[in-house]
Each structure stands twice: as C-alpha cells, then as structure tokens.
Design a protein around this motif. Structure first.
Motif, PDB file in Angstrom:
ATOM      1  N   ALA A 233      10.365  28.434   7.827  1.00 13.59           N
ATOM      2  CA  ALA A 233      10.174  29.832   7.076  1.00 13.59           C
ATOM      3  C   ALA A 233      11.773  30.410   7.161  1.00 13.59           C
ATOM      4  CB  ALA A 233       9.368  30.541   8.184  1.00 13.59           C
ATOM      5  N   GLY A 234      12.367  30.086   8.273  1.00 14.57           N
ATOM      6  CA  GLY A 234      13.983  30.570   8.366  1.00 14.57           C
ATOM      7  C   GLY A 234      14.890  30.283   7.247  1.00 14.57           C
ATOM      8  N   THR A 235      14.399  28.962   7.178  1.00 12.19           N
ATOM      9  CA  THR A 235      15.544  28.244   5.891  1.00 12.19           C
ATOM     10  C   THR A 235      15.134  28.868   4.413  1.00 12.19           C
ATOM     11  OG1 THR A 235      15.730  26.034   7.060  1.00 12.19           O
ATOM     12  CG2 THR A 235      16.043  26.183   4.814  1.00 12.19           C
ATOM     13  N   ILE A 236      13.714  29.122   4.502  1.00 10.37           N
ATOM     14  CA  ILE A 236      13.250  29.760   3.101  1.00 10.37           C
ATOM     15  C   ILE A 236      13.781  30.964   2.960  1.00 10.37           C
ATOM     16  CG2 ILE A 236      11.207  30.393   1.757  1.00 10.37           C
ATOM     17  CD1 ILE A 236       9.903  28.091   3.233  1.00 10.37           C
ATOM     18  N   GLY A 237      13.735  32.028   4.037  1.00  9.07           N
ATOM     19  CA  GLY A 237      13.620  33.212   3.825  1.00  9.07           C
ATOM     20  C   GLY A 237      13.971  34.105   5.053  1.00  9.07           C
ATOM     21  N   ALA A 238      14.789  33.640   6.087  1.00  8.50           N
ATOM     22  CA  ALA A 238      15.386  34.467   7.022  1.00  8.50           C
ATOM     23  C   ALA A 238      16.104  35.794   6.393  1.00  8.50           C
ATOM     24  CB  ALA A 238      16.245  33.761   7.956  1.00  8.50           C
ATOM     25  N   SER A 239      15.781  36.806   6.749  1.00 10.62           N
ATOM     26  CA  SER A 239      16.338  38.169   6.181  1.00 10.62           C
ATOM     27  C   SER A 239      17.921  37.983   6.290  1.00 10.62           C
ATOM     28  CB  SER A 239      15.792  39.487   7.031  1.00 10.62           C
ATOM     29  OG  SER A 239      14.526  39.458   6.932  1.00 10.62           O
ATOM     30  N   HIS A 240      18.388  38.628   5.139  1.00  4.89           N
ATOM     31  CA  HIS A 240      19.932  38.734   5.093  1.00  4.89           C
ATOM     32  C   HIS A 240      20.363  40.259   5.861  1.00  4.89           C
ATOM     33  CE1 HIS A 240      20.766  35.848   1.636  1.00  4.89           C
ATOM     34  NE2 HIS A 240      19.789  35.386   2.501  1.00  4.89           N
ATOM     35  N   ASN A 241      20.314  40.102   7.223  1.00  5.51           N
ATOM     36  CA  ASN A 241      20.345  41.405   7.853  1.00  5.51           C
ATOM     37  C   ASN A 241      21.411  41.401   8.976  1.00  5.51           C
ATOM     38  OD1 ASN A 241      19.244  39.597   9.697  1.00  5.51           O
ATOM     39  ND2 ASN A 241      17.188  40.513   9.758  1.00  5.51           N
ATOM     40  N   ALA A 242      22.359  40.411   8.822  1.00  5.47           N
ATOM     41  CA  ALA A 242      23.441  40.641   9.838  1.00  5.47           C
ATOM     42  C   ALA A 242      22.970  40.165  11.035  1.00  5.47           C
ATOM     43  CB  ALA A 242      24.263  41.859   9.962  1.00  5.47           C
ATOM     44  N   ILE A 243      21.905  39.343  11.343  1.00  4.33           N
ATOM     45  CA  ILE A 243      21.246  38.817  12.467  1.00  4.33           C
ATOM     46  C   ILE A 243      21.110  37.439  12.440  1.00  4.33           C
ATOM     47  CG2 ILE A 243      19.239  38.742  14.062  1.00  4.33           C
ATOM     48  CD1 ILE A 243      18.872  41.813  13.241  1.00  4.33           C
ATOM     49  N   GLY A 244      21.560  36.533  13.334  1.00  2.00           N
ATOM     50  CA  GLY A 244      21.332  35.268  13.141  1.00  2.00           C
ATOM     51  C   GLY A 244      21.769  34.465  12.056  1.00  2.00           C
ATOM     52  N   VAL A 245      20.712  33.964  11.223  1.00  2.00           N
ATOM     53  CA  VAL A 245      20.674  32.874  10.137  1.00  2.00           C
ATOM     54  C   VAL A 245      20.354  33.831   8.760  1.00  2.00           C
ATOM     55  CG1 VAL A 245      20.489  30.883  11.415  1.00  2.00           C
ATOM     56  CG2 VAL A 245      18.533  31.993  10.576  1.00  2.00           C
ATOM     57  N   ALA A 246      20.711  33.228   7.756  1.00  2.00           N
ATOM     58  CA  ALA A 246      20.322  33.596   6.299  1.00  2.00           C
ATOM     59  C   ALA A 246      19.450  32.661   5.582  1.00  2.00           C
ATOM     60  CB  ALA A 246      21.433  34.213   5.566  1.00  2.00           C
ATOM     61  N   GLY A 247      18.258  32.963   5.059  1.00  2.00           N
ATOM     62  CA  GLY A 247      17.691  31.840   4.168  1.00  2.00           C
ATOM     63  C   GLY A 247      18.192  31.920   2.924  1.00  2.00           C
ATOM     64  N   VAL A 248      17.484  30.887   2.369  1.00  2.00           N
ATOM     65  CA  VAL A 248      17.818  30.673   0.878  1.00  2.00           C
ATOM     66  C   VAL A 248      17.463  32.080  -0.106  1.00  2.00           C
ATOM     67  CG1 VAL A 248      17.194  29.509  -1.422  1.00  2.00           C
ATOM     68  CG2 VAL A 248      17.476  28.301   0.865  1.00  2.00           C
ATOM     69  N   MET A 249      16.590  32.601   0.234  1.00  2.00           N
ATOM     70  CA  MET A 249      15.994  33.775  -0.032  1.00  2.00           C
ATOM     71  C   MET A 249      16.169  35.193   0.832  1.00  2.00           C
ATOM     72  SD  MET A 249      12.263  32.550  -1.955  1.00  2.00           S
ATOM     73  CE  MET A 249      12.185  34.104  -2.964  1.00  2.00           C
ATOM     74  N   ALA A 250      16.876  36.147   0.245  1.00  2.00           N
ATOM     75  CA  ALA A 250      16.905  37.258   1.077  1.00  2.00           C
ATOM     76  C   ALA A 250      15.522  37.972   1.120  1.00  2.00           C
ATOM     77  CB  ALA A 250      18.080  38.278   0.753  1.00  2.00           C
ATOM     78  N   ASP A 251      14.850  37.959   0.105  1.00  2.00           N
ATOM     79  CA  ASP A 251      13.601  38.662  -0.135  1.00  2.00           C
ATOM     80  C   ASP A 251      12.418  37.862  -0.538  1.00  2.00           C
ATOM     81  OD1 ASP A 251      14.864  41.495   0.384  1.00  2.00           O
ATOM     82  OD2 ASP A 251      15.910  40.885  -1.584  1.00  2.00           O
ATOM     83  N   VAL A 252      11.374  37.696   0.171  1.00  2.00           N
ATOM     84  CA  VAL A 252      10.229  36.864   0.038  1.00  2.00           C
ATOM     85  C   VAL A 252       9.018  37.459   0.711  1.00  2.00           C
ATOM     86  CG1 VAL A 252      10.731  35.232   1.725  1.00  2.00           C
ATOM     87  CG2 VAL A 252       9.377  34.422  -0.052  1.00  2.00           C
ATOM     88  N   GLU A 253       7.935  37.014   0.448  1.00  2.00           N
ATOM     89  CA  GLU A 253       7.041  37.286   1.274  1.00  2.00           C
ATOM     90  C   GLU A 253       6.147  36.105   1.956  1.00  2.00           C
ATOM     91  OE1 GLU A 253       4.292  41.328   0.474  1.00  2.00           O
ATOM     92  OE2 GLU A 253       3.535  39.608  -0.530  1.00  2.00           O
ATOM     93  N   PHE A 254       6.119  36.085   3.309  1.00  2.00           N
ATOM     94  CA  PHE A 254       5.582  34.723   3.830  1.00  2.00           C
ATOM     95  C   PHE A 254       4.286  35.022   4.093  1.00  2.00           C
ATOM     96  CE2 PHE A 254      10.278  34.263   5.651  1.00  2.00           C
ATOM     97  CZ  PHE A 254      10.195  33.067   4.747  1.00  2.00           C
ATOM     98  N   VAL A 255       3.303  33.988   4.104  1.00  2.00           N
ATOM     99  CA  VAL A 255       1.939  33.791   4.355  1.00  2.00           C
ATOM    100  C   VAL A 255       1.979  32.636   5.593  1.00  2.00           C
ATOM    101  CG1 VAL A 255      -0.420  33.829   4.105  1.00  2.00           C
ATOM    102  CG2 VAL A 255       0.927  34.654   2.283  1.00  2.00           C
ATOM    103  N   GLY A 256       1.884  32.986   6.895  1.00  2.00           N
ATOM    104  CA  GLY A 256       1.631  32.139   7.825  1.00  2.00           C
ATOM    105  C   GLY A 256       0.231  31.562   7.613  1.00  2.00           C
ATOM    106  N   VAL A 257       0.375  30.041   7.519  1.00  2.00           N
ATOM    107  CA  VAL A 257      -1.013  29.155   7.299  1.00  2.00           C
ATOM    108  C   VAL A 257      -0.926  28.142   8.502  1.00  2.00           C
ATOM    109  CG1 VAL A 257      -2.728  28.267   5.919  1.00  2.00           C
ATOM    110  CG2 VAL A 257      -1.108  29.932   5.070  1.00  2.00           C
ATOM    111  N   LYS A 258      -1.668  28.365   9.594  1.00  5.01           N
ATOM    112  CA  LYS A 258      -1.326  27.260  10.719  1.00  5.01           C
ATOM    113  C   LYS A 258      -2.634  26.338  10.777  1.00  5.01           C
ATOM    114  CE  LYS A 258      -0.997  27.305  15.709  1.00  5.01           C
ATOM    115  NZ  LYS A 258      -0.444  28.026  16.626  1.00  5.01           N
ATOM    116  N   PHE A 259      -2.340  25.059  10.423  1.00  5.01           N
ATOM    117  CA  PHE A 259      -3.391  24.096  10.717  1.00  5.01           C
ATOM    118  C   PHE A 259      -2.909  23.154  11.781  1.00  5.01           C
ATOM    119  CE2 PHE A 259      -1.278  21.250   7.978  1.00  5.01           C
ATOM    120  CZ  PHE A 259      -1.844  19.991   8.059  1.00  5.01           C
TER     121      PHE A 259
END
Length: 559
Positions: A233-259
C-alpha cells in the motif's frame, strides 16, 4: 495475432485435478461448483463422507470430505466431477504472499524517533525511493544504480498525483490503516463508521466493513498483522505529507482486503470472496502480490467477473526465478484481459535475480529490488520481490485513471506495454522487454524500439521441415527462411522433443548472430524474433541420446 496456441483457460477439470498432487491445498477440503438449479443438500451427506463447510456464492461451495471414507482428494474429486449435478470440483488451493526478501538498514531507525514523531531523513526528492526517482546512487544498502531507471514519477506528477476518486483494493495481508503515511488515503465506509457495531448498516452483506474486510478471520477489520500488505500500500499511495515515504500516488482511496493471514497464507475460497467483495464495493484496480497453488477455475471466474466490471487486476509474477511460460504462476498467469503480470527490475536496470519471467506471459517489469515502504505499527522497511514491483504498476495505472477516468482493462494493459521503456536486459523476459514509465503512459508516448508489436504477427505456412523420429547422431541440418519485405521474423515449432541442453534448434539472423537455442520439449513454440527478411535455423544433435525430434510448418512475420 492471426493464430494463437491453446490457452490455459481452456484446461479442463482433469488437468485441474492433476495439480492436486503438486500444489499445496487445504487438507480435507474441496471447492465444488454446482450446475444451475441444483440443490446443494446432497453435499451435506455425512454418510457419504461429505459436509458443506461454506457457501462462497450461490452455486459455489467449500465442502469437507472424510478421507477415511473417500480415500483422499484425488478420488474425492474424481467422484464429484462424475456427478451430473456438479459443474466442476477442484482443490481449495493455498496461496501465499510472494515472499519478499527483507534488507537490514538504518532507515527504519531513522524514520521513527524516541518521541514517536515521524520525520524523513531524506531531501525533497524522497531519498532512497529509487523506484520513483533513480539518481544512480540512492538504492537502500548502497547498490550502484542507473540514473533514470525508475517509473519516471517526477515528470508524471507534473500531470497528476492521483485523485481520491480512484479506489484501489490491496488484496493481501491487510493494511495498517492507522499508519501515519496511509491513514489519510484509506477508504471510509461512512454508513458502517456511523452505524451500529455488529450490524450491516449499509446492507452490502458485510458487517462493520469501515476500511475493508478480513476474509481470513471473517470480520470487518482488515488490520495488517504481517506488514506485507502495508508495504504494498505504501508504494502505491503513501501520502505526500513530509512523513516517511511517498507513494506513486499522493491521492488515492485504499480498500483493505485481507485474505492472507498474519502468517502470510490463505485459501482459494477466501481469495474468491476477496475479489468478489472488491468488485462489489466498486474498486478501479485490484493489486495482488500473492500466488501459489494450482490453476483454479473458480478463481479464474472471479477474476473474469472483475474484468466484466472494468476492474484492472495487477499480479506479481513470482519470486522463484522461473519461466512462467513453461511453469505457470497463479494468479498472474490467468488469461483474462484485465490481468497484468509484473516482473521485478533492479536499480541497475536488470531483471532481479529472484524474479519470474515469461516472454509470453509476463507483461511488464517495474522496480522491485530494495524498495523502501511502510510496514505495520507505523514502521518502515526495505523489501525485495515482485510483490514490491506490482504496487509500482498499480500506482502508475492509478495515475492514468485519475487523469483520464475509467478505461477498458485490455486497452490499459496494451498501453502499459507499448509505452514502457525498452530495457535490453528485459528482452525475451517480458512480452515486450520493457519497464513501466508513468510519464509515457500518461502522455501515451510510445518510445522508439527495434521491437515487434506483440499483436501484429502474421502466420505464414512454409515447406514442412521434419526430423527423423527419432533423429540420428551428429545431425547438422540447416534451413534459410526468407520473406521479402519482412521487418521481423520468428520461427514456430509445431512440436519438439530434443535432448535437453545437448541437442538444439539454433536460430541466427542475417548477420550470423545467434538469437536463440531451442532445446527440451514443447509445442506451438514461438521463437525470439530476428530483424530483417531472412532467418537461418539449424538443427544440431550430439552422439548420445536420440529423442523424437521436431516438426516445423510455419513462421510468423511483421512487415
């Protein structure tokens, strides 16, 4: 392409059952699809060693069987597949995370301070995120890279950084939805958030699915207790917020689907429910960094349902360093128009040593070696794997959809390949030998490449060239194929069975440069291409084992 070989999707129940001995599966369980209108009660016949465990869909069931009565999974499947009420029965395969390689470095320690404030130890160009911006010397661990061997994120961000309207399901071990780099980009189901605990407030069939759903534990909490899904998830879209890392997308909506459980494994049945759930909540892309098991018709049908809704399905090619053309990896090998199979590249612009590949079955490569991203409990770590390459592709496609809106999945897949950056080290390893390029994808820029279009091959019949069966010792025969006006040519071997690594069909171009050696056994094999209107093929055998031989009836050309 005017002629194609028989696809994996046409394999029947017999072929699926044969995999039960080879692929890991849930003991004592099978998946059964009933024909339309059939009552499922006969699957609950304990006197016959059967009991219904779970109904996955209207006519798709998980059934327990008693090995003492049924004699094992092979005989159980044979019996069920012979019943007139049953469309097919297959093992409930076990799938696992495409296990990453973890790397120890100081990044995790630097990103978390004693007072739990989060900082980035890097400059505005995100330091060690070489997959987004490769300077040639910014790989975690200090590996020497090639400047520019990345997804070209900086130029792409001049066009778009994403949009919250793009909904992406990370189908994995869950997501740490409280992570400071991910929390702002999590999907929120307001009806469940503001509703009554334990109640399906929005009536979608799932209770308390505020940020997604957990099919491993059958509850509404997709919290990640492993880290694999959070890293993706972080690679896809970690927020561009001066914290930690940045994702390919700054803005996105993640749905967590755990199986996949916190130990990293899950079943076919749970994977199907995950895909159907993500389809139901209307995601645009499903990101899948998992694999294993065997070919499942039920899973194939779930992916087809997603395709029918226009949902793109990115999938890791696998980490076993093997050829997916000859040793299929699922789900990345399913022949459905929305499936995009992803290999891993390094910062040095090579195919990662662990990455699976496939000239006919792997669509694209992306950065997947020493990738820094988010992990559970608000952490950060560097992992390697096609699991890490896949979310790069997911994020880049997310940028495309943010810029242009929903697109046909097959059109997206073709555009991803056509706009990819040609990489010499990837030639023959993916369908068009390219690394994904976000800027090219967004602008539909097609780089110049001395490469044929995968969709433009024309098949031409030639005079049949057939060896003796079996062939003799020390054979050295040669044929020259010439097609006036051809820009590219390749050989089609209808059938071959040669002593592996000792006897060969050798293909050379008009300059005498060897292009490929074909050995072992196979059928309907399409060789590497040669440039120009002439191709020479030689057959060479040694003086030891003599096998069946070969037959050649066709070549393929592009003008």
């Amino acid at each position: 392409m005017h002629k194609t070989a028989l696809g994996l999707s046409l394999l029947g129940a017999m072929a699926m059952n044969a995999q039960a001995e080879l692929a890991e599966h849930v003991p004592g369980e099978v998946i059964v699809k009933l024909k339309s209108g059939v009552n499922k009660s006969f699957l609950n016949d304990k006197s016959n060693g059967l009991s219904l465990k779970k109904q996955v869909r209207d006519n798709l069931m998980v059934v327990n069987f008693d090995s003492a009565l049924k004699g094992g999974i092979e005989s159980t499947l044979a019996e069920l597949n012979s019943m007139p009420e049953v469309e097919y029965a297959e093992p409930n395969f076990i799938y696992k995370i495409v296990k990453p390689i973890t790397h120890k470095d100081i990044v995790s320690d630097l990103l978390k301070t004693d007072d739990q404030t989060y900082n980035t130890p890097v400059d505005a160009k995100f330091g060690q995120l070489w997959g987004l911006h490769n300077t040639g010397n910014n790989t975690p661990g200090g590996d020497r890279g090639v400047a520019g061997a990345d997804v070209d994120a900086l130029r792409a961000w001049g066009i778009t950084k994403g949009d919250r309207s793009i909904k992406i399901a990370v189908i994995d071990t869950g997501i740490d939805y409280r992570h400071p780099d991910l929390a702002d980009n999590m999907w929120v189901n307001d009806a469940e958030l503001n509703g009554q605990p334990g109640v399906d407030d929005d009536g979608n069939g799932y209770v308390d699915d505020i940020h997604g759903y957990d099919f491993a534990n059958n509850d509404g909490d997709p919290m990640d207790g492993h880290s694999h899904g959070t890293h993706c998830a972080g690679t896809i879209g970690a927020s561009h917020n001066a914290i930690g890392v940045a994702g390919v997308m700054a803005d996105v909506e993640f749905v967590g689907v755990k199986f996949l459980t916190d130990r990293g494994s899950g079943s076919t049945a749970d994977a199907i429910e995950s895909i159907d759930y993500a389809t139901k909540v209307g995601v645009d892309i499903m990101s899948n960094s998992w694999g294993g098991g065997g070919r499942s018709q039920a899973l194939h049908e779930a992916i087809e349902r997603a395709n029918a809704e226009g949902i793109i399905f990115t999938a890791a090619a696998g980490n076993s360093s093997t050829d997916n053309d000859s040793r299929p990896h699922y789900p990345s090998n399913y022949e459905v128009d929305n499936v995009i199979s992803v290999a891993a590249s390094t910062s040095a612009d090579t195919l990662a040593s662990f990455s699976c590949y496939g000239r006919r079955t792997v669509h694209i490569a992306a950065p997947g070696h020493k990738i820094l991203s988010t992990t559970k409990n608000g952490g950060y770590a560097s992992y390697s794997g096609t699991s890490m390459a896949t979310p790069h592709v997911t994020g880049v496609i997310g940028l495309l959809l943010a810029n242009e809106g929903r697109l046909n999945p097959l059109d997206v897949r073709n555009r991803v390949m056509q706009t990819s950056e040609p990489v010499p080290a990837l030639r023959g390893k993916t369908i068009n030998g390219g690394r994904i390029n976000a800027y090219n994808l967004l602008t539909n820029t097609i780089p110049d490449r001395d490469e044929p279009n995968p969709n433009d091959w024309e098949t031409i019949s030639v005079n049949v060239w057939e060896s003796n069966h079996p062939y003799g010792d020390n054979v050295n025969e040669e044929r020259v194929f010439e097609i006036a006006g051809a820009k590219y040519m390749r050989l089609v071997v209808k059938r071959y069975d040669l002593e592996n690594n000792y006897d060969f069909l050798v293909i050379t171009d008009s300059n005498g440069q060897e292009v490929e050696r074909i050995s072992g056994a196979g059928s309907d094999y399409e060789s590497f291409h040669v440039s120009g209107d002439s191709m020479t093929v030689s057959f060479r055998s040694d003086s030891s084992v003599n096998k069946w031989g070969f037959v050649i009836e066709e070549i393929q050309v592009q003008y």
